[in-house]
Design an enzyme around this catalytic site. Structure first.
Site, mmCIF file in Angstrom:
data_model
loop_
_atom_site.group_PDB
_atom_site.id
_atom_site.type_symbol
_atom_site.label_atom_id
_atom_site.label_comp_id
_atom_site.label_asym_id
_atom_site.label_seq_id
_atom_site.Cartn_x
_atom_site.Cartn_y
_atom_site.Cartn_z
ATOM 1 N N TYR A 160 8.295 -1.632 13.528
ATOM 2 C CA TYR A 160 7.180 -2.602 13.455
ATOM 3 C C TYR A 160 5.987 -2.136 14.295
ATOM 4 C CZ TYR A 160 4.549 -6.905 14.262
ATOM 5 O OH TYR A 160 3.536 -7.834 14.364
ATOM 6 N N TYR B 57 -4.091 -15.777 9.624
ATOM 7 C CA TYR B 57 -3.435 -16.662 10.597
ATOM 8 C C TYR B 57 -3.995 -18.082 10.488
ATOM 9 C CZ TYR B 57 -2.566 -11.942 12.201
ATOM 10 O OH TYR B 57 -2.243 -10.629 12.240
ATOM 11 N N VAL C 81 -5.750 -7.158 14.346
ATOM 12 C CA VAL C 81 -6.462 -7.292 15.622
ATOM 13 C C VAL C 81 -7.178 -6.004 16.036
ATOM 14 C CG1 VAL C 81 -5.094 -9.211 16.524
ATOM 15 C CG2 VAL C 81 -4.386 -6.844 17.000
ATOM 16 N N LYS D 211 0.785 -5.115 7.144
ATOM 17 C CA LYS D 211 1.788 -6.081 6.671
ATOM 18 C C LYS D 211 1.681 -6.337 5.164
ATOM 19 C CE LYS D 211 1.854 -8.124 11.275
ATOM 20 N NZ LYS D 211 1.474 -9.264 12.127
ATOM 21 N N SER E 278 -2.225 -5.485 11.821
ATOM 22 C CA SER E 278 -1.541 -6.367 10.869
ATOM 23 C C SER E 278 -1.941 -6.158 9.416
ATOM 24 C CB SER E 278 -1.768 -7.831 11.248
ATOM 25 O OG SER E 278 -1.056 -8.143 12.417
#
Length: 308
Positions: free
Chosen positions: A191, A243, A261, A67, A64
């Site tokens: 993705y 998060y 992660v 992103k 992530s």
């Protein structure tokens, strides 16, 4: 002023010796193979000096953390129109929550939870073939890090595609509300692959330099984004980058950051440094356990918190 070299060296030694290492992500089978003993840190200061410790040259799956860079590209493509398709608020829910998406009529809460990052990927994909869109993302990272060797771990991407049922559900749900424009399989393919990009701490810290320096690469003076856009990306990293652990990260570390992660975290000390840490063991929120502790110690010892 504390000496950055000795601070980084001491932190790497301290992290190597710690028995508490978190749990390696197991829901993506390929990630479960990561070595929980690994720890790396790289800091690129405002003069372009790179200071590293531990396993800073070992490539890992950035997951992530990618992103941040897809958000930057999507904003470059459509500007503030992006915010019609994705929000800017912290989620407070798990990164792959479908309940929240249902309550909010298919508009993801922010660009860093899975649903939001899938919507951002869809924006980059529009007008391209999946292979072209993925090439654009990869070239952008290679350009920022000044390193053409950065690539994609195809085994991780395939592993994510085999097990990505929750992400498929999120994408189909958004598609039903018209939030996604492209075929779901195309968007998800891009993705999964950009999450499977592999980088070392050194490469990641190099790629993040523009966010620490008002949108400019300090080595070349080249402007990647406007100062205002860099500030806004940093703001979203601070509030949403970890998060439902984002508040805790802001409280303890006090820097904009984005976790993945795979155990990586990119953090930004505005005007001072770009920092990448990596340790595959995660905490309960899915963020690197030792990575956060290392960043907390770095900001304490260097006085780098944005909160003074």
């Amino acid at each position: 002023m504390p000496d950055l070299d000795s601070v980084v060296r001491d932190i790497a030694d301290e992290m190597r010796a710690r028995p508490d290492r978190g749990e390696v992500a197991s829901y993506i089978p390929e990630l479960a193979r990561a070595d929980p003993q690994a720890f790396g840190i790289a800091v690129v200061d405002h003069e372009g000096r790179v200071v590293t410790g531990g396993d800073a040259e070992v490539p890992f799956s950035i997951q992530s953390v990618s992103k941040v860079f897809t958000l930057t590209l999507a904003l470059g493509k459509v500007g503030d129109r992006l915010w019609r398709r994705v929000g800017r608020e912290p989620s407070g829910s798990a990164f792959n929550s479908i309940v929240q998406l249902e309550a909010e009529h298919g508009i993801p809460r922010n660009p860093f939870i899975n649903a939001g990052a899938i919507a951002v990927t869809d924006v980059i994909l529009s007008g391209h073939q999946p292979r072209e869109a993925l090439g654009e993302i990869l070239r952008f990272l290679q350009f920022l890090a000044e390193d053409p060797t950065i690539g994609i771990d195809e085994a991780v991407a395939a592993s994510e595609q085999r097990t990505g049922f929750r992400n498929r559900a999120l994408a189909n749900y958004m598609k039903s509300f018209g939030v996604l424009e492209n075929p779901v399989d195309f968007t998800l393919g891009v993705y999964f692959h950009h999450c499977a990009i592999t980088m070392s701490c050194r490469q990641l810290a190099m790629a993040g330099r523009f966010l620490a320096h008002n949108g400019r690469n300090p080595a070349t003076g080249f402007s990647v984004v406007s100062p205002e856009r860099a500030r806004r990306i940093n703001a979203i990293m601070l509030t949403c980058g970890h998060y439902d652990g984002s508040g805790e990260f802001a409280y303890r570390v006090g820097l904009p950051g984005k976790s993945g992660v795979g155990g990586g975290i990119l953090a930004v000390a505005p005007g001072k440094a770009s920092i990448a840490v990596w340790s595959p063991g995660l905490d309960a929120s899915g963020n690197s356990h030792l990575g956060r502790i290392a960043l907390e110690r770095l900001t304490q010892r260097m006085g780098w918190s944005i909160f003074g």
